[in-house]
Design a protein around this motif. Structure first.
Motif, mmCIF file in Angstrom:
data_model
loop_
_atom_site.group_PDB
_atom_site.id
_atom_site.type_symbol
_atom_site.label_atom_id
_atom_site.label_comp_id
_atom_site.label_asym_id
_atom_site.label_seq_id
_atom_site.Cartn_x
_atom_site.Cartn_y
_atom_site.Cartn_z
ATOM 1 N N ILE A 161 40.225 32.454 44.808
ATOM 2 C CA ILE A 161 41.678 32.449 45.055
ATOM 3 C C ILE A 161 42.041 31.275 45.977
ATOM 4 O O ILE A 161 43.008 30.551 45.732
ATOM 5 N N GLU B 244 44.486 28.202 45.156
ATOM 6 C CA GLU B 244 45.619 27.918 46.044
ATOM 7 C C GLU B 244 45.574 26.459 46.489
ATOM 8 O O GLU B 244 46.555 25.726 46.365
ATOM 9 N N ILE C 82 50.181 29.942 45.532
ATOM 10 C CA ILE C 82 51.049 30.905 46.237
ATOM 11 C C ILE C 82 52.506 30.476 46.110
ATOM 12 O O ILE C 82 53.385 31.292 45.787
ATOM 13 N N SER D 298 55.331 32.605 44.115
ATOM 14 C CA SER D 298 56.506 33.150 44.830
ATOM 15 C C SER D 298 57.808 32.874 44.078
ATOM 16 O O SER D 298 58.822 33.494 44.349
ATOM 17 N N VAL E 123 49.909 37.777 38.736
ATOM 18 C CA VAL E 123 49.879 37.727 40.209
ATOM 19 C C VAL E 123 49.802 39.138 40.794
ATOM 20 O O VAL E 123 49.022 39.407 41.709
ATOM 21 N N LEU E 124 50.579 40.060 40.200
ATOM 22 C CA LEU E 124 50.575 41.455 40.676
ATOM 23 C C LEU E 124 49.172 42.061 40.528
ATOM 24 O O LEU E 124 48.659 42.704 41.452
ATOM 25 N N ALA F 190 46.315 40.395 40.330
ATOM 26 C CA ALA F 190 45.366 39.699 41.210
ATOM 27 C C ALA F 190 45.490 40.215 42.650
ATOM 28 O O ALA F 190 44.482 40.514 43.300
ATOM 29 N N VAL F 191 46.735 40.371 43.115
ATOM 30 C CA VAL F 191 46.958 40.886 44.476
ATOM 31 C C VAL F 191 46.468 42.336 44.556
ATOM 32 O O VAL F 191 45.795 42.726 45.505
ATOM 33 N N THR G 103 44.067 43.684 42.849
ATOM 34 C CA THR G 103 42.603 43.683 42.867
ATOM 35 C C THR G 103 42.075 43.449 44.283
ATOM 36 O O THR G 103 41.164 44.141 44.747
ATOM 37 N N VAL G 104 42.695 42.477 44.983
ATOM 38 C CA VAL G 104 42.240 42.167 46.349
ATOM 39 C C VAL G 104 42.486 43.360 47.290
ATOM 40 O O VAL G 104 41.639 43.700 48.111
ATOM 41 N N VAL G 105 43.625 44.023 47.110
ATOM 42 C CA VAL G 105 43.922 45.214 47.933
ATOM 43 C C VAL G 105 42.885 46.305 47.633
ATOM 44 O O VAL G 105 42.343 46.932 48.549
ATOM 45 N N THR H 263 43.228 41.149 35.276
ATOM 46 C CA THR H 263 43.519 39.870 35.924
ATOM 47 C C THR H 263 42.880 38.731 35.130
ATOM 48 O O THR H 263 43.495 37.693 34.886
#
Ligand code: HEM
Length: 126
Positions: free
Chosen positions: A47, A51, A57, A61, A74-75, A77-78, A80-82, A119
């Motif tokens: 990631i 970036e 990012i 956005s 993006v949703l 990927a975010v 997955t990290v959470v 993702t």
């Protein structure tokens, strides 16, 4: 850095996560833990690469202008990290002997694999 380098890494990371699941089915707990930690760390690094190379990012956005598929990617990927944070924390608890968390970890693990797979798939559609 071309997109192919990112995609190859992404496929290798997902394969490593699947290998981590295979290891736990073989009751190789410490190899499962090591493999999953490497896969999660490498994914965070990927990631950061994306970036630094693509200003991901800033691009992500621009939700209104972006194609729906990019927003979905993006949703995921975010998400997955959470999930990595929760699966890491729950895995650590199971490892330290708290079996009451085992099913939670297993369920979080399945969600993490699903989110990471989606993702990967959506990354080929943007
Ligand atoms: C992406 C990360 C991870 C995923 C997807 C994942 C997934 C899973 C799954 C699905 C199981 C249950 C397997 C089964 O019994 O059918 C499991 C078990 C386990 N995982 Fe993970 N895991 C991950 C990371 C970790 C980490 C970071 C740790 C430790 C810090 C860990 C520790 C464990 C332990 C101790 C077990 C139970 C082993 C036993 O049966 O005694 N996992 N994991």
């Amino acid at each position: 850095m071309s997109v192919i380098v990112f995609q190859v890494q992404s496929i290798l990371i997902f394969s490593l996560i699947l290998f981590g699941i295979y290891l736990i089915k073989q009751r190789k707990v410490s190899s499962h833990v090591k493999t999953m930690k490497i896969a999660m760390a490498w994914d965070i690094l990927l990631i950061l690469q994306i970036e630094l190379n693509r200003g991901a990012i800033a691009k992500a956005s621009k939700v209104i202008q972006n194609a729906l598929i990019l927003n979905i990617h993006v949703l995921l990927a975010v998400g997955t990290v959470v999930l990595y944070a929760f699966v890491f924390r729950s895995g650590g608890k199971v490892l330290s002997g708290d079996r009451s968390i085992y099913l939670t970890h297993k369920r979080l693990g399945v969600y993490t694999v699903a989110a990471r797979f989606l993702t990967l798939v959506t990354s080929f559609m943007i």
